[in-house]
Design an enzyme around this catalytic site. Structure first.
Site, PDB file in Angstrom:
ATOM      1  N   TYR A 106     -12.274  47.096  12.323  1.00 50.52           N
ATOM      2  CA  TYR A 106     -12.113  46.841  13.756  1.00 50.52           C
ATOM      3  C   TYR A 106     -13.435  47.090  14.464  1.00 50.52           C
ATOM      4  O   TYR A 106     -14.168  48.019  14.100  1.00 50.52           O
ATOM      5  CB  TYR A 106     -11.096  47.806  14.368  1.00 50.52           C
ATOM      6  CG  TYR A 106      -9.662  47.505  14.036  1.00 50.52           C
ATOM      7  CD1 TYR A 106      -8.878  46.752  14.901  1.00 50.52           C
ATOM      8  CD2 TYR A 106      -9.084  47.990  12.872  1.00 50.52           C
ATOM      9  CE1 TYR A 106      -7.555  46.489  14.611  1.00 50.52           C
ATOM     10  CE2 TYR A 106      -7.758  47.731  12.567  1.00 50.52           C
ATOM     11  CZ  TYR A 106      -7.000  46.978  13.441  1.00 50.52           C
ATOM     12  OH  TYR A 106      -5.688  46.715  13.151  1.00 50.52           O
ATOM     13  N   TYR A 145      -7.011  47.267   5.299  1.00 53.01           N
ATOM     14  CA  TYR A 145      -7.994  48.358   5.461  1.00 53.01           C
ATOM     15  C   TYR A 145      -7.403  49.688   5.010  1.00 53.01           C
ATOM     16  O   TYR A 145      -6.194  49.887   5.067  1.00 53.01           O
ATOM     17  CB  TYR A 145      -8.522  48.426   6.903  1.00 53.01           C
ATOM     18  CG  TYR A 145      -7.500  48.625   7.989  1.00 53.01           C
ATOM     19  CD1 TYR A 145      -7.096  49.903   8.381  1.00 53.01           C
ATOM     20  CD2 TYR A 145      -6.963  47.537   8.666  1.00 53.01           C
ATOM     21  CE1 TYR A 145      -6.178  50.089   9.405  1.00 53.01           C
ATOM     22  CE2 TYR A 145      -6.031  47.708   9.693  1.00 53.01           C
ATOM     23  CZ  TYR A 145      -5.643  48.984  10.047  1.00 53.01           C
ATOM     24  OH  TYR A 145      -4.731  49.169  11.066  1.00 53.01           O
ATOM     25  N   ARG A 153      -3.468  49.683   5.046  1.00 48.73           N
ATOM     26  CA  ARG A 153      -2.632  48.833   5.886  1.00 48.73           C
ATOM     27  C   ARG A 153      -2.703  47.420   5.358  1.00 48.73           C
ATOM     28  O   ARG A 153      -3.770  46.896   5.067  1.00 48.73           O
ATOM     29  CB  ARG A 153      -3.133  48.823   7.353  1.00 48.73           C
ATOM     30  CG  ARG A 153      -2.910  50.053   8.206  1.00 48.73           C
ATOM     31  CD  ARG A 153      -1.466  50.467   8.416  1.00 48.73           C
ATOM     32  NE  ARG A 153      -0.457  49.427   8.557  1.00 48.73           N
ATOM     33  CZ  ARG A 153      -0.139  48.811   9.696  1.00 48.73           C
ATOM     34  NH1 ARG A 153      -0.751  49.120  10.812  1.00 48.73           N
ATOM     35  NH2 ARG A 153       0.819  47.888   9.737  1.00 48.73           N
ATOM     36  N   HIS A 156      -2.368  42.517   9.266  1.00 45.12           N
ATOM     37  CA  HIS A 156      -1.456  42.431  10.411  1.00 45.12           C
ATOM     38  C   HIS A 156      -2.273  42.165  11.662  1.00 45.12           C
ATOM     39  O   HIS A 156      -3.483  42.417  11.696  1.00 45.12           O
ATOM     40  CB  HIS A 156      -0.672  43.746  10.581  1.00 45.12           C
ATOM     41  CG  HIS A 156      -1.562  44.918  10.805  1.00 45.12           C
ATOM     42  ND1 HIS A 156      -2.210  45.582   9.782  1.00 45.12           N
ATOM     43  CD2 HIS A 156      -1.985  45.523  11.958  1.00 45.12           C
ATOM     44  CE1 HIS A 156      -2.963  46.546  10.275  1.00 45.12           C
ATOM     45  NE2 HIS A 156      -2.850  46.529  11.596  1.00 45.12           N
ATOM     46  N   HIS A 158      -2.097  43.001  15.844  1.00 39.94           N
ATOM     47  CA  HIS A 158      -1.427  43.760  16.907  1.00 39.94           C
ATOM     48  C   HIS A 158      -1.189  42.856  18.114  1.00 39.94           C
ATOM     49  O   HIS A 158      -2.072  42.061  18.488  1.00 39.94           O
ATOM     50  CB  HIS A 158      -2.307  44.932  17.348  1.00 39.94           C
ATOM     51  CG  HIS A 158      -2.509  45.963  16.278  1.00 39.94           C
ATOM     52  ND1 HIS A 158      -1.714  47.073  16.164  1.00 39.94           N
ATOM     53  CD2 HIS A 158      -3.407  46.043  15.256  1.00 39.94           C
ATOM     54  CE1 HIS A 158      -2.114  47.808  15.133  1.00 39.94           C
ATOM     55  NE2 HIS A 158      -3.145  47.194  14.560  1.00 39.94           N
TER      56      HIS A 158
HETATM   57 FE   LIG Z   1      -4.097  47.781  12.758  1.00 39.77          FE
END
Ligand SMILES: [Fe+2]
Length: 227
Positions: A106, A145, A153, A156, A158
């Protein structure tokens, strides 16, 4: 016909059952099952909602205004409709998305993953639903990640949706993703029922000539209880 209408042909919509209430309230009466759709489950906001939003704020996350570069990774289109529980489209609602880049990183100060940042990836997108409740983002398939030495995870995206009456924070998952079954958040939803995970999993749609060669098209309809 506008861009969002172009994405799905009428035949595809009919074939996929989109718009015909395939998700119904568990345990509802027959009447309710015909009338009510299952509300999209709420899923954790997570720690990476952008503290600083990119200067370029639109629905195409694959490039930044004023730059010629294209984000690395597989281009995907995520499109669908925002509906209330009775199936009525919600127009003019703000939908925000944020996600990891193709490497699973991110663009957020708090992300300590050492995977590389992608200078061409917008990471955040925003759109308002049109008169028929439709939305459409062009982005890249997010990478998985790590969340610990032996956990990660699954890919996905958000979502934060501001409807007219309701606000919903959720996450969209990808179908046939082997990591889904190892993802704590996905499996916590799965404990309730497979219908719950189905409701947060996008459908892979047949490609259309309106999208780039090698790009993937996903449909995810979102249902807010009161709209
Ligand atoms: Fe996330």
């Amino acid at each position: 016909m506008n861009a969002q209408e172009n994405l799905f042909s009428r035949r595809q919509l009919l074939k996929s059952g989109i718009g015909f209430g395939s998700l119904v309230m568990a345990g509802g009466s027959v009447f309710a099952q015909q009338q009510e759709r299952m509300t999209t489950p709420e899923v954790d906001l997570g720690p990476f909602y952008p503290m600083v939003k990119p200067l370029d704020q639109d629905a195409d996350l694959t490039k930044l205004k004023g730059s010629k570069g294209i984000a690395a990774g597989t281009i995907i289109h995520v499109a669908g409709r925002l509906l209330d529980a009775k199936g009525k489209p919600i127009s003019g609602a703000k939908i925000e998305i944020w996600q990891a880049n193709t490497h699973g990183r991110y663009a957020h100060k708090g992300d300590t993953n050492d995977a590389p940042l992608d200078p061409n990836f917008q990471g955040y997108g925003v759109i308002k639903t049109d008169s028929q409740g439709r939305y459409h983002f062009k982005t890249i398939k997010p990478g998985a990640y790590p969340t610990g030495p032996s956990s990660q995870r699954t890919p996905h995206i958000h979502f934060d949706i501001a409807g007219i009456h309701d606000r919903l924070v959720s996450q969209m998952f990808f179908p046939n993703e082997p990591l889904n079954e190892k993802d704590g958040i996905f499996m916590n939803l799965h404990k309730y029922s497979a219908k719950v995970t189905d409701a947060v999993t996008a459908k892979l749609m047949p490609s259309t000539k309106e999208i780039e060669k090698d790009a993937l098209l996903f449909n995810w309809d979102i249902v807010l209880s009161n709209g």
